[in-house]
Scaffold this motif. Structure first.
Motif, PDB file in Angstrom:
ATOM      1  N   LEU A   1     -29.786  47.232  46.652  1.00 43.84           N
ATOM      2  CA  LEU A   1     -30.723  47.513  47.738  1.00 43.84           C
ATOM      3  C   LEU A   1     -30.073  47.290  49.105  1.00 43.84           C
ATOM      4  O   LEU A   1     -30.281  48.073  50.040  1.00 43.84           O
TER       5      LEU A   1
ATOM      6  N   LEU B   1     -29.701  49.957  52.044  1.00 47.13           N
ATOM      7  CA  LEU B   1     -30.320  49.729  53.353  1.00 47.13           C
ATOM      8  C   LEU B   1     -29.289  49.626  54.466  1.00 47.13           C
ATOM      9  O   LEU B   1     -29.636  49.677  55.644  1.00 47.13           O
ATOM     10  N   ASP B   2     -28.028  49.449  54.094  1.00 44.80           N
ATOM     11  CA  ASP B   2     -26.982  49.386  55.101  1.00 44.80           C
ATOM     12  C   ASP B   2     -26.716  50.776  55.681  1.00 44.80           C
ATOM     13  O   ASP B   2     -26.139  50.924  56.744  1.00 44.80           O
TER      14      ASP B   2
ATOM     15  N   ARG C   1     -37.380  48.613  54.413  1.00 49.59           N
ATOM     16  CA  ARG C   1     -37.016  47.201  54.484  1.00 49.59           C
ATOM     17  C   ARG C   1     -38.261  46.319  54.399  1.00 49.59           C
ATOM     18  O   ARG C   1     -38.302  45.346  53.653  1.00 49.59           O
TER      19      ARG C   1
ATOM     20  N   LEU D   1     -39.715  46.281  50.979  1.00 52.97           N
ATOM     21  CA  LEU D   1     -38.899  45.497  50.047  1.00 52.97           C
ATOM     22  C   LEU D   1     -39.063  43.996  50.253  1.00 52.97           C
ATOM     23  O   LEU D   1     -38.920  43.220  49.319  1.00 52.97           O
ATOM     24  N   ILE D   2     -39.321  43.593  51.487  1.00 51.56           N
ATOM     25  CA  ILE D   2     -39.441  42.159  51.747  1.00 51.56           C
ATOM     26  C   ILE D   2     -40.775  41.620  51.225  1.00 51.56           C
ATOM     27  O   ILE D   2     -40.887  40.464  50.835  1.00 51.56           O
TER      28      ILE D   2
ATOM     29  N   PHE E   1     -41.442  38.998  48.453  1.00 55.94           N
ATOM     30  CA  PHE E   1     -41.023  37.635  48.748  1.00 55.94           C
ATOM     31  C   PHE E   1     -42.076  36.893  49.562  1.00 55.94           C
ATOM     32  O   PHE E   1     -42.080  35.679  49.633  1.00 55.94           O
TER      33      PHE E   1
ATOM     34  N   THR F   1     -35.427  39.164  44.442  1.00 56.04           N
ATOM     35  CA  THR F   1     -34.523  40.238  44.847  1.00 56.04           C
ATOM     36  C   THR F   1     -34.518  40.437  46.372  1.00 56.04           C
ATOM     37  O   THR F   1     -33.450  40.588  46.964  1.00 56.04           O
TER      38      THR F   1
ATOM     39  N   PHE G   1     -34.905  38.283  48.687  1.00 60.17           N
ATOM     40  CA  PHE G   1     -34.138  37.178  49.270  1.00 60.17           C
ATOM     41  C   PHE G   1     -32.646  37.491  49.215  1.00 60.17           C
ATOM     42  O   PHE G   1     -31.919  37.373  50.203  1.00 60.17           O
TER      43      PHE G   1
ATOM     44  N   LEU H   1     -31.731  40.297  51.594  1.00 61.07           N
ATOM     45  CA  LEU H   1     -31.653  39.897  53.000  1.00 61.07           C
ATOM     46  C   LEU H   1     -30.318  39.216  53.310  1.00 61.07           C
ATOM     47  O   LEU H   1     -29.685  39.497  54.320  1.00 61.07           O
ATOM     48  N   ILE H   2     -29.889  38.308  52.420  1.00 56.21           N
ATOM     49  CA  ILE H   2     -28.625  37.607  52.652  1.00 56.21           C
ATOM     50  C   ILE H   2     -27.446  38.578  52.604  1.00 56.21           C
ATOM     51  O   ILE H   2     -26.561  38.562  53.455  1.00 56.21           O
TER      52      ILE H   2
ATOM     53  N   ALA I   1     -27.274  40.849  55.600  1.00 54.11           N
ATOM     54  CA  ALA I   1     -26.677  40.132  56.728  1.00 54.11           C
ATOM     55  C   ALA I   1     -25.157  40.120  56.583  1.00 54.11           C
ATOM     56  O   ALA I   1     -24.419  40.278  57.559  1.00 54.11           O
TER      57      ALA I   1
ATOM     58  N   TYR J   1     -21.032  35.631  50.611  1.00 54.87           N
ATOM     59  CA  TYR J   1     -22.474  35.848  50.723  1.00 54.87           C
ATOM     60  C   TYR J   1     -23.102  35.927  49.328  1.00 54.87           C
ATOM     61  O   TYR J   1     -24.213  35.441  49.117  1.00 54.87           O
TER      62      TYR J   1
END
Lengths: 312, 278
Positions: free
Chosen positions: A109, A113-114, A124, A127-128, A131, A186, A188, A191-192, A195, A230
């Motif tokens: 994902l 999303l990148d 985005r 997907l969040i 969580f 997923t 979480f 997101l990491i 980043a 990461y």
């Protein structure tokens, strides 16, 4: 931990050396820190010490007079009792499966999303959302709304393709708990990792492309090595949270059908069975497991952190 | 970002991302739709997509249909989450100041001590805390939860705020000091404007974690101090289950977290990874 003290202190304020006030100044610097430090030691470290002490006693809360010191008997019992040993195994299985699955899904994902595409922000946000549902609510959603064999959405959709109508929780209890946790975790991981992806050096990517590197080569030789820490961070933080999971196990199966993990077992052995000594020993085992994971986690965090400090 | 290369397969990847996004969101969308169905329409196989919409599920949840009212639990959760967030700010802000602006020696060691407490599992101290509460008549007391939630969130807050305060350039602070500004002025005029968005995000994350917490609340509260997640556990048994009501309850109780989470989206990851990832 000692390694961290040698981190470059890039922005240490200049200390004046006027003698009489030096000690006073040191305390003035330290003072704002003390309330938080003392609070944390009192509320987290003291209870753990108490747990450690209780773990060496044979102590059933219903028979408080029979309390006595038994040494490591509780630990022996936790490790030899079939049910308890099974919960150790369940904890490992649950944690490893959920962390790996959500990490892989999160990576896919994050890579998607990148890229730039229409409505990326909306996707985005979609997907969040998993969580951000209260964990008990999420577990209830899976238990009743999705898994229910008679009117759950999963079997409802299977109905359209004429598929079987299994009782998900009874047939594959651990998998049912894991699937709900993968769904929650997923985002979480995504997101990491996102980043991480966005902290890549764009010039380096550009250069690789100019040199004719394929997407796969860039992923394999640039992105993946960059993402390594990461991925480690996601895996370790995920492990720390999921090793402690209570909500999903408690809600979906109530620890039945072989899904009781250590936190649930600890809860049950003192809350329902009133076995304080045994519960404490199991609790200490959870801590030992966490310390093993945490040692690695701290190392990864500190290497990322040192890089950050160095950059500042 | 790789804006320079435009490839046709970009479209396919975008579509894939959309499909996966919708797939992940589907359970929540379905829960929302079910919450507006009547109980008989909610519990059907195959699912009824076009059934008439009604607010009965919400009426049932809020107790106007005769069940237990969720209001005390919602109030308790609000009190516990908001109070502990304020207490966290009160303790974490000075600590973060000492760890980022007016640095104590060995500040990284102190930071890592805070982080290590976060890695101590809740069950490690649950029993002594329970026994302590029982012996001091603190069971079923919302303020005990406030203390525990504060200890749960303080390490995260210290880490996050440390990283936000560290973004304030030392040169500006020095310049203000040279100009004769005192600490309160420096904090209010220089530090606060730069750190405020970060402080807001930290507060939201602390609020989310407190609102979500179940284990402490389940063990340490009962009738009086019951929180919203504990109220939700009343729906675990499937006997006499009302699906629309469960969905309405889950959504209403998740709403504050969803709102806070979307508001703090960007800072969420920084908070969850304890400031290690920016």
């Amino acid at each position: 931990m000692t390694a961290t003290t040698t981190a470059p202190l890039a922005t240490t304020p200049v200390r004046t050396t006027r003698q009489p006030s030096a000690r006073l100044r040191a305390w003035a610097t330290r003072a704002p820190l003390l309330p938080a430090l003392i609070f944390m030691i009192a509320v987290t470290q003291l209870p753990f010490v108490a747990t450690l002490v209780i773990s060496f006693f044979d102590w059933n809360a219903l028979y408080p007079k029979a309390r006595h010191f038994t040494g490591v008997d509780n630990y022996r019992e936790v490790l030899t009792d079939a049910d308890l040993r099974h919960s150790v195994w369940t904890t490992v299985l649950l944690t490893v499966a959920v962390v790996l699955a959500s990490l892989v899904l999160g990576l896919v994902l994050a890579l998607l999303l990148d890229r730039r595409f229409r409505g990326r922000g909306v996707v985005r946000t979609l997907l969040i959302a998993p969580f951000l549902v209260v964990p008990v609510a999420a577990a209830l959603l899976w238990k009743h709304v999705l898994y229910n064999p008679e009117y759950g959405l999963l079997n409802g959709l299977l109905h359209y393709v004429g598929g079987p109508q299994p009782d998900w929780i009874s047939n594959t209890p651990l998998l049912a708990v894991e699937a709900s946790l993968v769904w929650q975790w997923t985002p979480f991981m995504m997101l990491i990792l996102l980043a991480g992806l966005q902290s890549r050096d764009p010039q380096q990517l550009e250069a690789a492309r100019v040199d004719g590197a394929s997407d796969w080569q860039i992923f394999r030789h640039l992105t993946l090595p960059h993402l390594r820490r990461y991925l480690e961070l996601g895996a370790l933080l995920g492990s720390i949270y999921i090793v402690q999971n209570f909500d999903a196990v408690f809600t979906i199966t109530s620890g039945g059908l072989g899904t009781a993990n250590l936190p649930y077992t600890v809860y049950q052995s003192f809350y329902q069975a009133h076995e304080n000594g045994l519960a404490s020993a199991a609790g200490v085992l959870v801590v030992i497991g966490s310390i093993i994971i945490a040692t690695f986690a701290l190392r990864v965090v500190s290497s990322l952190f040192r890089e950050e400090v160095g950059r500042a | 970002m790789s804006a320079t290369i435009v490839k046709r397969k970009g479209l396919g990847l975008g579509v894939t991302a959309w499909l996966l996004g919708i797939l992940f969101f589907l359970p929540i969308a379905w829960m929302a739709l079910t919450s507006f169905h009547s109980e008989s329409d909610a519990a059907t196989n195959p699912p009824s997509f076009g059934a008439a919409l009604t607010l009965d599920g919400y009426r049932e949840f809020f107790g106007t249909g005769g069940g237990a009212s969720p209001w005390p639990a919602l109030v308790n959760s609000t009190v516990a989450s908001v109070s502990s967030t304020l207490l966290v700010l009160l303790l974490a802000l000075p600590a973060a100041y000492a760890l980022s602006i007016n640095r104590v020696r060995k500040w990284t060691d102190v930071l890592f001590f805070f982080l290590s407490t976060k890695m101590l599992p809740v069950v490690a101290g649950l029993l002594p805390i329970y026994l302590f509460a029982k012996n001091t008549d603190m069971l079923d007391n919302i303020w005990l939860l406030v203390i525990l939630y504060t200890s749960m969130n303080l390490p995260i807050a210290v880490w996050m705020m440390q990283s936000f305060l560290a973004e304030v350039p030392v040169a500006i602070i020095e310049a203000a000091r040279v100009d004769g500004a005192r600490l309160p002025t420096i904090l209010a005029r220089v530090v606060a404007p730069i750190a405020l968005p970060g402080i807001a995000a930290t507060s939201l994350i602390c609020f989310i974690f407190s609102w979500n917490e179940l284990l402490f609340a389940r063990v340490l509260t009962g009738v009086v101090a019951e929180t919203a997640p504990v109220f939700l556990t009343g729906f675990i048994t499937s006997q006499g289950l009302f699906l629309a009501k469960v969905c309405a309850a889950s959504l209403v109780i998740s709403l504050p977290v969803l709102a806070a989470g979307f508001a703090a989206q960007d800072k969420l990851v920084q908070g969850l990874s304890l400031g290690a990832v920016k």
